[in-house]
Design an enzyme around this catalytic site. Structure first.
Site, PDB file in Angstrom:
ATOM      1  CE  LYS A 180      -3.658  -1.793   3.763  1.00 28.16           C
ATOM      2  NZ  LYS A 180      -2.747  -2.266   4.815  1.00 28.16           N
ATOM      3  CG  ASP A 233      -0.243  -0.100   2.530  1.00 31.89           C
ATOM      4  OD1 ASP A 233       0.963   0.196   2.586  1.00 31.89           O
ATOM      5  OD2 ASP A 233      -0.888  -0.495   3.515  1.00 31.89           O
TER       6      ASP A 233
HETATM    7  C1  R5P Z   1      -1.034  -0.214   7.543  1.00 27.69           C
HETATM    8  O1  R5P Z   1      -1.254   0.558   6.676  1.00 27.69           O
HETATM    9  C2  R5P Z   1       0.263  -0.929   7.741  1.00 27.69           C
HETATM   10  O2  R5P Z   1       1.289  -0.403   6.991  1.00 27.69           O
HETATM   11  C3  R5P Z   1       0.105  -2.393   7.480  1.00 27.69           C
HETATM   12  O3  R5P Z   1      -0.108  -2.614   6.099  1.00 27.69           O
HETATM   13  C4  R5P Z   1      -1.029  -2.947   8.248  1.00 27.69           C
HETATM   14  O4  R5P Z   1      -0.904  -2.560   9.581  1.00 27.69           O
HETATM   15  C5  R5P Z   1      -1.088  -4.446   8.145  1.00 27.69           C
HETATM   16  O5  R5P Z   1      -2.174  -4.859   8.886  1.00 27.69           O
HETATM   17  P1  R5P Z   1      -2.783  -6.309   8.724  1.00 27.69           P
HETATM   18  O6  R5P Z   1      -1.682  -7.285   8.945  1.00 27.69           O
HETATM   19  O7  R5P Z   1      -3.847  -6.367   9.813  1.00 27.69           O
HETATM   20  O8  R5P Z   1      -3.374  -6.396   7.359  1.00 27.69           O
END
Ligand code: R5P
Length: 308
Positions: free
Chosen positions: A198, A175
């Site tokens: 994302k 993302d």
């Molecule tokens: C959020 O934007 C962070 O950079 C991570 O992509 C996020 O915290 C990942 O979270 P999860 O493992 O719950 O998808």
């Protein structure tokens, strides 16, 4: 790394579960490794005790802050206890800094918890060292913390790991927020990278765009896709990205996260989704830890101790 003997004495205290890093910092910097106890009364309240002489010392408390609600009160009490025991200054080494993701009120009636937790911690300690905090709409820790903060970057260590173990890879950031980490790691490792889009619809509902990797298929021996992100929490972001890579003809992906938050079954879920390997930095103790940051964290701590 040795400490300047003209500096005030310093003592390293570990909150429970942080002993390995506390030992490493004491060893690397030549500091006293002090004892502190943290226990729970039967009613769930925390009782802390500094069980060593810290009079006139700089005290650093090592406390990584995943599952933060279980730790924050005891941590702040331990900082207060250290001051009452005569510490000159109290610093916090929190390799994972919690409460950085809710940086705005996402829905009416919510609050930007990042700002409140930063204010509470700033009132408890004199300085902070952390690793790659999740900075998105808050651009710098100085925007919310009022004490001096040092951010240790995991990128050099991650890039060194990639150069040694996966020199023929293409890095994928899932993302926009990951672009800062994946771009830095890629340029340090001399590897190509792509950044995806994302949309998060809920805690476990994540939609990630399909990576355009055709050129990595055409250029001879296929590159190993390596997903790079700061936090792996539910792992849905990585699982969704891994699912896009199945059937592309590329080797099974490797997932690298800085912070091994891994909520509930997330680690097993990610391995089951088709990742060839999941590895993390040691900011949160976890079996996936493969990249140590004790050296750069020690360097950041030394700078705070020497600044007095
Ligand atoms: C959020 O934007 C962070 O950079 C991570 O992509 C996020 O915290 C990942 O979270 P999860 O493992 O719950 O998808």
């Amino acid at each position: 790394m040795t400490r300047d003997t003209s500096m005030p004495q310093a003592t390293v205290l570990a909150m429970p579960g942080n002993e390995t890093l506390a030992d490493a910092l004491a060893r690397l910097l030549g500091l006293q490794r002090g004892e502190a106890t943290v226990r729970r009364f039967l009613d769930g309240e925390s009782a802390v005790r500094v069980a060593c002489d810290v009079r006139g010392h700089d005290v650093l408390i090592v406390c990584t802050l995943h599952q933060p609600d279980d730790k924050l009160i005891a941590l702040m009490l331990l900082a207060a206890a250290a001051r009452e025991a005569g510490a000159r200054r109290v610093g916090l080494v929190a390799p994972y800094l919690a409460y950085m993701r809710q940086d705005i009120a996402f829905h009416p009636g919510e609050t930007a918890s990042a700002r409140h937790v930063a204010r509470w911690l700033s009132a408890a300690v004199d300085w902070l060292v952390t690793v790659d905090p999740h900075l998105h709409r808050i651009h710098s820790l100085g925007d919310v913390y009022t004490v001096p903060c040092t951010v240790v970057a995991a990128a050099p260590a991650m890039a060194a790991w990639l150069r040694e173990h996966l020199p023929h890879a293409v890095l994928i950031g899932p993302d926009e927020e990951s672009a800062q980490w994946v771009g830095d790691v890629a340029s340090r490792a001399g590897l190509p990278h792509v950044v995806l889009d994302k949309v998060r619809h809920g805690d476990r509902q994540v939609q990630v765009s399909v990576p355009q990797l055709d050129r990595w298929l055409r250029e001879g021996a296929p590159r190993t896709p390596v997903l790079v992100d700061d936090i792996i929490s539910t792992a849905r972001t990585m699982i969704e990205t891994v699912s896009h890579l199945r059937g592309t003809g590329l080797p099974p992906p490797v997932c690298i996260g800085v912070h091994a938050v891994f909520a509930q079954t997330a680690h097993a879920d990610l391995l089951a989704s088709g990742a060839a390997r999941v590895l993390t930095c040691d900011t949160i103790a976890h079996p996936s830890n493969a990249i140590t940051l004790a050296g750069p964290i020690a360097a950041a701590v030394a700078a705070h101790l020497g600044k007095s």
